[in-house]
Design an enzyme around this catalytic site. Sequence first.
Site, PDB file in Angstrom:
ATOM      1  N   LYS A 279      41.859  30.039  13.621  1.00 29.46           N
ATOM      2  CA  LYS A 279      41.182  29.964  12.313  1.00 29.46           C
ATOM      3  C   LYS A 279      40.840  31.373  11.833  1.00 29.46           C
ATOM      4  O   LYS A 279      40.160  32.123  12.553  1.00 29.46           O
ATOM      5  CB  LYS A 279      39.906  29.111  12.453  1.00 29.46           C
ATOM      6  CG  LYS A 279      39.047  29.108  11.206  1.00 29.46           C
ATOM      7  CD  LYS A 279      37.822  28.225  11.320  1.00 29.46           C
ATOM      8  CE  LYS A 279      36.918  28.459  10.123  1.00 29.46           C
ATOM      9  NZ  LYS A 279      35.648  27.755  10.209  1.00 29.46           N
TER      10      LYS A 279
ATOM     11  N   VAL B 151      18.349   7.108  28.553  1.00 27.71           N
ATOM     12  CA  VAL B 151      16.925   7.414  28.736  1.00 27.71           C
ATOM     13  C   VAL B 151      16.112   6.486  27.840  1.00 27.71           C
ATOM     14  O   VAL B 151      16.352   6.405  26.629  1.00 27.71           O
ATOM     15  CB  VAL B 151      16.649   8.904  28.404  1.00 27.71           C
ATOM     16  CG1 VAL B 151      15.162   9.164  28.289  1.00 27.71           C
ATOM     17  CG2 VAL B 151      17.283   9.798  29.454  1.00 27.71           C
TER      18      VAL B 151
ATOM     19  N   THR C 165      28.832  26.060  11.036  1.00 27.36           N
ATOM     20  CA  THR C 165      27.805  26.850  11.726  1.00 27.36           C
ATOM     21  C   THR C 165      27.092  26.148  12.890  1.00 27.36           C
ATOM     22  O   THR C 165      26.351  26.804  13.628  1.00 27.36           O
ATOM     23  CB  THR C 165      26.733  27.292  10.707  1.00 27.36           C
ATOM     24  OG1 THR C 165      26.408  26.189   9.869  1.00 27.36           O
ATOM     25  CG2 THR C 165      27.235  28.440   9.863  1.00 27.36           C
TER      26      THR C 165
HETATM   27  C1  LIG Z   1      29.924  15.338   9.714  1.00 28.22           C
HETATM   28  C2  LIG Z   1      29.747  16.458  10.684  1.00 28.22           C
HETATM   29  C3  LIG Z   1      30.709  17.458  10.764  1.00 28.22           C
HETATM   30  C4  LIG Z   1      30.534  18.540  11.650  1.00 28.22           C
HETATM   31  N1  LIG Z   1      31.444  19.562  11.662  1.00 28.22           N
HETATM   32  C5  LIG Z   1      31.198  20.661  12.412  1.00 28.22           C
HETATM   33  C6  LIG Z   1      32.074  21.770  12.410  1.00 28.22           C
HETATM   34  O1  LIG Z   1      33.121  21.759  11.782  1.00 28.22           O
HETATM   35  N2  LIG Z   1      31.728  22.850  13.162  1.00 28.22           N
HETATM   36  C7  LIG Z   1      30.582  22.897  13.891  1.00 28.22           C
HETATM   37  O2  LIG Z   1      30.284  23.927  14.505  1.00 28.22           O
HETATM   38  N3  LIG Z   1      29.776  21.832  13.950  1.00 28.22           N
HETATM   39  C8  LIG Z   1      30.047  20.732  13.232  1.00 28.22           C
HETATM   40  N4  LIG Z   1      29.204  19.658  13.285  1.00 28.22           N
HETATM   41  C9  LIG Z   1      28.110  19.654  14.204  1.00 28.22           C
HETATM   42  C10 LIG Z   1      28.607  19.360  15.560  1.00 28.22           C
HETATM   43  O3  LIG Z   1      29.248  18.099  15.597  1.00 28.22           O
HETATM   44  C11 LIG Z   1      27.419  19.386  16.505  1.00 28.22           C
HETATM   45  O4  LIG Z   1      26.736  20.591  16.377  1.00 28.22           O
HETATM   46  C12 LIG Z   1      27.835  19.334  17.896  1.00 28.22           C
HETATM   47  O5  LIG Z   1      28.694  18.254  18.078  1.00 28.22           O
HETATM   48  C13 LIG Z   1      26.647  19.258  18.771  1.00 28.22           C
HETATM   49  O6  LIG Z   1      26.122  17.987  18.764  1.00 28.22           O
HETATM   50  P1  LIG Z   1      25.057  17.642  19.862  1.00 28.22           P
HETATM   51  O7  LIG Z   1      25.650  17.937  21.183  1.00 28.22           O
HETATM   52  O8  LIG Z   1      23.770  18.283  19.522  1.00 28.22           O
HETATM   53  O9  LIG Z   1      24.852  16.068  19.666  1.00 28.22           O
HETATM   54  P2  LIG Z   1      25.811  14.838  20.008  1.00 28.22           P
HETATM   55  O10 LIG Z   1      27.233  15.195  19.926  1.00 28.22           O
HETATM   56  O11 LIG Z   1      25.337  13.712  19.144  1.00 28.22           O
HETATM   57  O12 LIG Z   1      25.475  14.488  21.512  1.00 28.22           O
HETATM   58  C14 LIG Z   1      24.298  13.801  21.858  1.00 28.22           C
HETATM   59  C15 LIG Z   1      24.344  13.401  23.309  1.00 28.22           C
HETATM   60  O13 LIG Z   1      23.106  12.829  23.670  1.00 28.22           O
HETATM   61  C16 LIG Z   1      23.320  11.629  24.374  1.00 28.22           C
HETATM   62  N5  LIG Z   1      22.166  10.743  24.180  1.00 28.22           N
HETATM   63  C17 LIG Z   1      21.507  10.459  23.029  1.00 28.22           C
HETATM   64  N6  LIG Z   1      20.489   9.610  23.270  1.00 28.22           N
HETATM   65  C18 LIG Z   1      20.492   9.368  24.600  1.00 28.22           C
HETATM   66  C19 LIG Z   1      19.703   8.577  25.456  1.00 28.22           C
HETATM   67  N7  LIG Z   1      18.664   7.866  25.016  1.00 28.22           N
HETATM   68  N8  LIG Z   1      20.006   8.557  26.783  1.00 28.22           N
HETATM   69  C20 LIG Z   1      21.035   9.263  27.275  1.00 28.22           C
HETATM   70  N9  LIG Z   1      21.825  10.050  26.498  1.00 28.22           N
HETATM   71  C21 LIG Z   1      21.558  10.083  25.187  1.00 28.22           C
HETATM   72  C22 LIG Z   1      24.618  11.080  23.827  1.00 28.22           C
HETATM   73  O14 LIG Z   1      25.217  10.203  24.731  1.00 28.22           O
HETATM   74  C23 LIG Z   1      25.405  12.377  23.668  1.00 28.22           C
HETATM   75  O15 LIG Z   1      25.991  12.699  24.889  1.00 28.22           O
HETATM   76  C24 LIG Z   1      29.385  18.565  12.454  1.00 28.22           C
HETATM   77  C25 LIG Z   1      28.458  17.527  12.406  1.00 28.22           C
HETATM   78  C26 LIG Z   1      28.624  16.479  11.532  1.00 28.22           C
HETATM   79  C27 LIG Z   1      27.609  15.381  11.489  1.00 28.22           C
END
Ligand SMILES: Cc1cc2nc3c(=O)[nH]c(=O)nc-3n(C[C@H](O)[C@H](O)[C@H](O)COP(=O)(O)OP(=O)(O)OC[C@H]3O[C@@H](n4cnc5c(N)ncnc54)[C@H](O)[C@@H]3O)c2cc1C
Length: 505
Positions: free
Chosen positions: A78, A184, A343
Amino acid sequence: MTPIRNITILGGGTSGWMTAAVLSRAFTPDACTIRLIESEEIGIVGVGEATLPQVRDFNTWLGLDEAEFMRATNATFKLGIEFRGWGTSGSYHHPFGVHGQSAGGIPFHQLWLKARTFMDPGSIEDYAFPIRLARENRFDFPVEDPKSIRSAYAYAYHFDAVLYARYLRQWCEARGVQRIEGQVTGVDQNAETGFVERLTLASGESVGGELFIDCSGFRAVIAGQALNLGWEDWTPWLPCDRALAVPCERTDDLTPYTRATAREAGWTWRIPLQHRTGNGYVFSSRFTTEDRAREVLLGALDAPAQAEPRLLRFQAGRRTASWHKNVIALGLASGFLEPLESTSIYLSQIALTFLMRLMPDTRFDPALAREFNRLIDIEYERVRDFLILHYHANSASQGPLWDYVRSMPVPDSLKEKMALFRHRGHVQQYKDGLFSPASWIAVFMGQDVMPQAYDRQADGLSEEALTGYLKDLKRKIDSNLAVLPSHAEFVAAHCYNPNSGISHD
Ligand SMILES: Cc1cc2nc3c(=O)[nH]c(=O)nc-3n(C[C@H](O)[C@H](O)[C@H](O)COP(=O)(O)OP(=O)(O)OC[C@H]3O[C@@H](n4cnc5c(N)ncnc54)[C@H](O)[C@@H]3O)c2cc1C
């Protein structure tokens, strides 16, 4: 001073496994036990597919092999983002690099602004090597010689976020991270101190820890649901609150950039991977319906969809304090800014940099949390202002959403930046926070926020010398470009995944 010897991470999305990777790179299993709880039933967001060049620093620090990681995640290169329909020119690029080359310490955009007063220098993008590279669908690694026009850019990746989390998981487990499958359902706090002591799973198992990192995504199980840490809502500035995401078949032109196209109630993304193209429509439910958004998204695909569009709901904003006592919220649990500038993964990565710098001991000095929260605030606010600029300064799109964002009051910090640029093309430069002046210049000019005059230091170059300088620069770019491979050829030679289903013969 007693070091922490037990860290529990909740969540196995990108941010959870990135956290586990950083901690397991820093601490041996003897020094610190690292546990990660995740629930396959809940799953991960998994649509974060476009990144910023800083992700390369992260991978390099871990010691990941680039070609191996790219094969494992079906990644492509990219060079920046193409914005379609945001300015009167129809399309502009925000490159990971600068426009032109400065001369005698005078920034290039100032030279170009001066040139416009006595000639037609063409588009400023014609002088930007990474933009020309992107437009021609070519790719090569930047060179190190700072005098070369081919040193003037960086690159990032598009990758499959689900595969990235899986890849990091394998890497972490090989280094002793203990993964616990389960949901959890309870967060136990010490009645006196309020510190979290253990997490209880639906199975009845309980997992303790000294430091808890909440990477549970939008659910924010510890920081939001249990501790009820405040949330600052930025919807008045960033009204999009939904996204529909859908993959489609890959097309032949493997573009080395993300595309963000302005639409009637938001914008669509297009992210080319080796095995498919990721697409999505980020929209505001105040200004359109989900049915209409689905219609717009499916109508915008450049190949057949591979699945039904998936709906995601969110709210722009951030937690008022990401670090509270012995809990640190990271990733989507700590804040959300729409992916217009890719971001989110960066924001998790920079939070981990701060955490490593400020790693507490068992006393949890509150000064560390205050400093962490201060730094996170700066990061989020800088990105927020940059995103608001795209909406507020959109000079092309029509419809009620666009009327709203063009007339809404914007934060004073952004107002100031726009006024400064309009005066003589100056951009504030900060020590902390994302987006260098080159990024601001690209978006300002791409969206018709033009300076009224050029910086008078550009008069250091006569009209004749400037004309020659611009001509030479264009010639240099043309001759360097002509010898470079196409992006598809480069991927095929460097990191092609034979299981991607795409033939490179
Ligand atoms: C529409 C969209 C487009 C995106 N595009 C981009 C992009 O192009 N570039 C970029 O940098 N970022 C992008 N992002 C953001 C990116 O997807 C996230 O920053 C990244 O995936 C990190 O997510 P996370 O790990 O915080 O959460 P998640 O991926 O939601 O992971 C959460 C985790 O917590 C666990 N969990 C939740 N509750 C419990 C529970 N009670 N017990 C046990 N486990 C639990 C789930 O199983 C999962 O493993 C985008 C987001 C969205 C919504």
